[in-house]
Write a protein that holds these residues in place. Structure first.
Motif, PDB file in Angstrom:
ATOM      1  N   ALA A 166       0.828  -1.200   0.000  1.00  0.00           N
ATOM      2  CA  ALA A 166       0.000   0.000   0.000  1.00  0.00           C
ATOM      3  C   ALA A 166       0.868   1.258   0.000  1.00  0.00           C
ATOM      4  O   ALA A 166       0.595   2.218  -0.719  1.00  0.00           O
ATOM      5  CB  ALA A 166      -0.935   0.014   1.206  1.00  0.00           C
ATOM      6  N   LEU A 167       1.924   1.244   0.792  1.00  0.00           N
ATOM      7  CA  LEU A 167       2.774   2.429   0.911  1.00  0.00           C
ATOM      8  C   LEU A 167       3.486   2.756  -0.395  1.00  0.00           C
ATOM      9  O   LEU A 167       3.761   3.920  -0.684  1.00  0.00           O
ATOM     10  CB  LEU A 167       3.798   2.230   2.027  1.00  0.00           C
ATOM     11  N   PHE A 168       3.787   1.738  -1.193  1.00  0.00           N
ATOM     12  CA  PHE A 168       4.476   1.982  -2.466  1.00  0.00           C
ATOM     13  C   PHE A 168       3.620   2.772  -3.444  1.00  0.00           C
ATOM     14  O   PHE A 168       4.138   3.324  -4.423  1.00  0.00           O
ATOM     15  CB  PHE A 168       4.909   0.664  -3.107  1.00  0.00           C
ATOM     16  N   MET A 169       2.320   2.830  -3.222  1.00  0.00           N
ATOM     17  CA  MET A 169       1.466   3.614  -4.110  1.00  0.00           C
ATOM     18  C   MET A 169       1.629   5.108  -3.820  1.00  0.00           C
ATOM     19  O   MET A 169       1.374   5.942  -4.692  1.00  0.00           O
ATOM     20  CB  MET A 169       0.002   3.172  -3.926  1.00  0.00           C
ATOM     21  N   VAL A 170       2.061   5.449  -2.611  1.00  0.00           N
ATOM     22  CA  VAL A 170       2.129   6.868  -2.231  1.00  0.00           C
ATOM     23  C   VAL A 170       3.022   7.694  -3.167  1.00  0.00           C
ATOM     24  O   VAL A 170       2.596   8.740  -3.653  1.00  0.00           O
ATOM     25  CB  VAL A 170       2.582   7.005  -0.757  1.00  0.00           C
ATOM     26  N   PRO A 171       4.262   7.269  -3.448  1.00  0.00           N
ATOM     27  CA  PRO A 171       5.059   8.093  -4.366  1.00  0.00           C
ATOM     28  C   PRO A 171       4.436   8.231  -5.746  1.00  0.00           C
ATOM     29  O   PRO A 171       4.579   9.284  -6.385  1.00  0.00           O
ATOM     30  CB  PRO A 171       6.410   7.354  -4.439  1.00  0.00           C
ATOM     31  N   PHE A 172       3.738   7.211  -6.208  1.00  0.00           N
ATOM     32  CA  PHE A 172       3.070   7.330  -7.503  1.00  0.00           C
ATOM     33  C   PHE A 172       1.980   8.382  -7.445  1.00  0.00           C
ATOM     34  O   PHE A 172       1.803   9.169  -8.388  1.00  0.00           O
ATOM     35  CB  PHE A 172       2.474   5.980  -7.932  1.00  0.00           C
ATOM     36  N   LEU A 173       1.251   8.426  -6.339  1.00  0.00           N
ATOM     37  CA  LEU A 173       0.191   9.416  -6.201  1.00  0.00           C
ATOM     38  C   LEU A 173       0.770  10.822  -6.070  1.00  0.00           C
ATOM     39  O   LEU A 173       0.194  11.789  -6.578  1.00  0.00           O
ATOM     40  CB  LEU A 173      -0.682   9.080  -5.001  1.00  0.00           C
ATOM     41  N   VAL A 174       1.905  10.930  -5.417  1.00  0.00           N
ATOM     42  CA  VAL A 174       2.564  12.234  -5.282  1.00  0.00           C
ATOM     43  C   VAL A 174       2.978  12.751  -6.659  1.00  0.00           C
ATOM     44  O   VAL A 174       2.826  13.934  -6.969  1.00  0.00           O
ATOM     45  CB  VAL A 174       3.786  12.128  -4.339  1.00  0.00           C
ATOM     46  N   ILE A 175       3.484  11.870  -7.497  1.00  0.00           N
ATOM     47  CA  ILE A 175       3.862  12.261  -8.857  1.00  0.00           C
ATOM     48  C   ILE A 175       2.616  12.511  -9.689  1.00  0.00           C
ATOM     49  O   ILE A 175       2.573  13.420 -10.530  1.00  0.00           O
ATOM     50  CB  ILE A 175       4.728  11.160  -9.505  1.00  0.00           C
ATOM     51  N   ALA A 176       1.587  11.715  -9.448  1.00  0.00           N
ATOM     52  CA  ALA A 176       0.389  11.773 -10.290  1.00  0.00           C
ATOM     53  C   ALA A 176      -0.395  13.064 -10.093  1.00  0.00           C
ATOM     54  O   ALA A 176      -1.038  13.529 -11.040  1.00  0.00           O
ATOM     55  CB  ALA A 176      -0.508  10.579  -9.997  1.00  0.00           C
ATOM     56  N   LEU A 177      -0.337  13.657  -8.909  1.00  0.00           N
ATOM     57  CA  LEU A 177      -1.173  14.839  -8.658  1.00  0.00           C
ATOM     58  C   LEU A 177      -0.817  16.016  -9.571  1.00  0.00           C
ATOM     59  O   LEU A 177      -1.708  16.553 -10.241  1.00  0.00           O
ATOM     60  CB  LEU A 177      -1.077  15.234  -7.176  1.00  0.00           C
ATOM     61  N   PRO A 178       0.452  16.438  -9.644  1.00  0.00           N
ATOM     62  CA  PRO A 178       0.754  17.522 -10.593  1.00  0.00           C
ATOM     63  C   PRO A 178       0.542  17.104 -12.041  1.00  0.00           C
ATOM     64  O   PRO A 178       0.152  17.926 -12.875  1.00  0.00           O
ATOM     65  CB  PRO A 178       2.226  17.839 -10.319  1.00  0.00           C
ATOM     66  N   LEU A 179       0.769  15.825 -12.325  1.00  0.00           N
ATOM     67  CA  LEU A 179       0.538  15.333 -13.685  1.00  0.00           C
ATOM     68  C   LEU A 179      -0.951  15.448 -14.034  1.00  0.00           C
ATOM     69  O   LEU A 179      -1.318  15.896 -15.128  1.00  0.00           O
ATOM     70  CB  LEU A 179       0.990  13.873 -13.770  1.00  0.00           C
ATOM     71  N   TYR A 180      -1.806  15.074 -13.096  1.00  0.00           N
ATOM     72  CA  TYR A 180      -3.251  15.177 -13.290  1.00  0.00           C
ATOM     73  C   TYR A 180      -3.668  16.627 -13.542  1.00  0.00           C
ATOM     74  O   TYR A 180      -4.442  16.923 -14.451  1.00  0.00           O
ATOM     75  CB  TYR A 180      -3.977  14.606 -12.067  1.00  0.00           C
ATOM     76  N   ARG A 181      -3.114  17.520 -12.752  1.00  0.00           N
ATOM     77  CA  ARG A 181      -3.446  18.939 -12.917  1.00  0.00           C
ATOM     78  C   ARG A 181      -3.013  19.442 -14.283  1.00  0.00           C
ATOM     79  O   ARG A 181      -3.669  20.289 -14.879  1.00  0.00           O
ATOM     80  CB  ARG A 181      -2.795  19.766 -11.814  1.00  0.00           C
ATOM     81  N   PHE A 182      -1.904  18.909 -14.775  1.00  0.00           N
ATOM     82  CA  PHE A 182      -1.366  19.343 -16.067  1.00  0.00           C
ATOM     83  C   PHE A 182      -2.231  18.902 -17.228  1.00  0.00           C
ATOM     84  O   PHE A 182      -2.364  19.597 -18.220  1.00  0.00           O
ATOM     85  CB  PHE A 182       0.066  18.808 -16.212  1.00  0.00           C
ATOM     86  N   VAL A 183      -2.831  17.699 -17.120  1.00  0.00           N
ATOM     87  CA  VAL A 183      -3.514  17.114 -18.272  1.00  0.00           C
ATOM     88  C   VAL A 183      -5.012  16.922 -18.094  1.00  0.00           C
ATOM     89  O   VAL A 183      -5.680  16.399 -18.984  1.00  0.00           O
ATOM     90  CB  VAL A 183      -2.902  15.744 -18.657  1.00  0.00           C
ATOM     91  N   ILE A 204      -1.303   6.039 -16.057  1.00  0.00           N
ATOM     92  CA  ILE A 204      -0.780   5.741 -17.392  1.00  0.00           C
ATOM     93  C   ILE A 204      -1.450   6.633 -18.435  1.00  0.00           C
ATOM     94  O   ILE A 204      -0.794   7.148 -19.346  1.00  0.00           O
ATOM     95  CB  ILE A 204      -0.968   4.243 -17.710  1.00  0.00           C
ATOM     96  N   ILE A 205      -2.757   6.818 -18.313  1.00  0.00           N
ATOM     97  CA  ILE A 205      -3.477   7.692 -19.252  1.00  0.00           C
ATOM     98  C   ILE A 205      -2.986   9.121 -19.115  1.00  0.00           C
ATOM     99  O   ILE A 205      -2.827   9.837 -20.113  1.00  0.00           O
ATOM    100  CB  ILE A 205      -4.993   7.577 -19.009  1.00  0.00           C
ATOM    101  N   CYS A 206      -2.740   9.582 -17.905  1.00  0.00           N
ATOM    102  CA  CYS A 206      -2.213  10.945 -17.702  1.00  0.00           C
ATOM    103  C   CYS A 206      -0.812  11.084 -18.298  1.00  0.00           C
ATOM    104  O   CYS A 206      -0.487  12.133 -18.864  1.00  0.00           O
ATOM    105  CB  CYS A 206      -2.206  11.293 -16.218  1.00  0.00           C
ATOM    106  N   ILE A 207       0.004  10.060 -18.174  1.00  0.00           N
ATOM    107  CA  ILE A 207       1.344  10.088 -18.781  1.00  0.00           C
ATOM    108  C   ILE A 207       1.222  10.227 -20.292  1.00  0.00           C
ATOM    109  O   ILE A 207       1.909  11.042 -20.928  1.00  0.00           O
ATOM    110  CB  ILE A 207       2.144   8.827 -18.404  1.00  0.00           C
ATOM    111  N   PHE A 208       0.315   9.447 -20.876  1.00  0.00           N
ATOM    112  CA  PHE A 208       0.082   9.540 -22.318  1.00  0.00           C
ATOM    113  C   PHE A 208      -0.296  10.969 -22.703  1.00  0.00           C
ATOM    114  O   PHE A 208       0.243  11.538 -23.655  1.00  0.00           O
ATOM    115  CB  PHE A 208      -1.028   8.566 -22.732  1.00  0.00           C
ATOM    116  N   HIS A 209      -1.228  11.557 -21.961  1.00  0.00           N
ATOM    117  CA  HIS A 209      -1.683  12.901 -22.318  1.00  0.00           C
ATOM    118  C   HIS A 209      -0.632  13.969 -22.067  1.00  0.00           C
ATOM    119  O   HIS A 209      -0.631  15.002 -22.738  1.00  0.00           O
ATOM    120  CB  HIS A 209      -2.993  13.224 -21.596  1.00  0.00           C
ATOM    121  N   ALA A 210       0.255  13.726 -21.126  1.00  0.00           N
ATOM    122  CA  ALA A 210       1.349  14.680 -20.911  1.00  0.00           C
ATOM    123  C   ALA A 210       2.237  14.727 -22.157  1.00  0.00           C
ATOM    124  O   ALA A 210       2.609  15.808 -22.624  1.00  0.00           O
ATOM    125  CB  ALA A 210       2.162  14.275 -19.685  1.00  0.00           C
TER     126      ALA A 210
END
Lengths: 111, 126
Positions: free
Chosen positions: B31-48, B112-118
């Motif tokens: 469960a804890l390993f998801m945290v860094p992904f979510l930390v990265i995902a938040l600005p990525l989500y805002r971007f795309v 993954i979808i957010c990475i694609f859109h970035a």
């Protein structure tokens, strides 16, 4: 029978091939480029993540019922990479196909 | 032998025939390993977020969840992979750690979808 490997083929790779036949000709050049760049980024990332998960002992494997293929990369069964490397293109192709089916004409899609 | 092959020797089966494996002190790293992904995902989500087709994204999540849950149920039953009980939170759904449907099957497609859109957004500017 190497069921784990067969499952990765059935669940990810065959759908990837099938979806590609439909959606790939319908994608714009920028979409295709973004797809490949995403895969180029995700593939080494998931490769590295697998070793983090193995070294921290998140999971292990058993051959009590189904044998593995017997090919390993630094101890990790190759089936794991078939799973991880198949998941990313599968997800993207499902997304792109759903987007196409919802909106039809790509001119209606956000760019 | 490597870590995976060493650990494979410690896999047992419980009374119901399900594979079990426990090694080390309890630390819910899965469960804890998801945290860094979510930390990265938040600005990525805002971007795309304006570019993502969210209807298609949620369909993708539903497809992924609907497909991977029975696949994982089957694979866990066959021992294709066996979670370390000391590395998961504990609660399970049909024998599947709760982290899977609530974290990994949900957020992985979105990320993954957010990475694609970035990358797609960058291509759109060319």
């Amino acid at each position: 029978m190497p069921r784990y490997f067969i499952i990765t083929i059935l669940v990810f790779w065959l759908p990837v091939i099938a979806l590609s036949f439909y959606i790939w000709p319908r994608l714009s050049a920028p979409d295709k480029k973004a797809f490949w760049i995403s895969i180029l980024v995700l593939t080494p990332a998931t490769f590295a993540m697998e070793y983090v998960y193995i070294w921290t002992r998140i999971w292990t494997f058993s051959q009590a019922k189904d044998p593995l293929l017997g090919i390993r990369l630094w101890g990790v069964p190759i089936e794991e990479f078939s799973f991880w490397f198949g998941a990313s293109p599968f997800i993207l192709l499902v997304y792109l196909t759903a987007r196409r089916l919802i909106h039809g004409d790509p001119a209606h899609v956000h760019t | 032998m490597s870590i995976p092959e060493d650990d494979e020797q410690d896999v047992t089966t419980d009374a119901s025939g399900r594979f079990t494996f426990r090694k080390g002190k309890w630390a819910p790293l899965w469960a804890l390993f998801m945290v860094p992904f979510l930390v990265i995902a938040l600005p990525l989500y805002r971007f795309v977020r304006a570019e993502v087709d969210w209807a298609a994204a949620w369909i993708t999540v539903i497809v992924f969840e609907a497909l991977l849950m029975p696949v994982e149920w089957y694979s866990l039953g066959r021992g294709h992979w066996v979670y370390n009980e000391a590395r998961i939170l504990g609660p399970k759904v049909f024998g599947i750690p709760i982290e899977e449907p609530l974290l990994y099957y949900l957020f992985s497609p979105i990320i993954i979808i957010c990475i694609f859109h970035a990358f797609r957004k960058r291509e759109g500017k060319v």
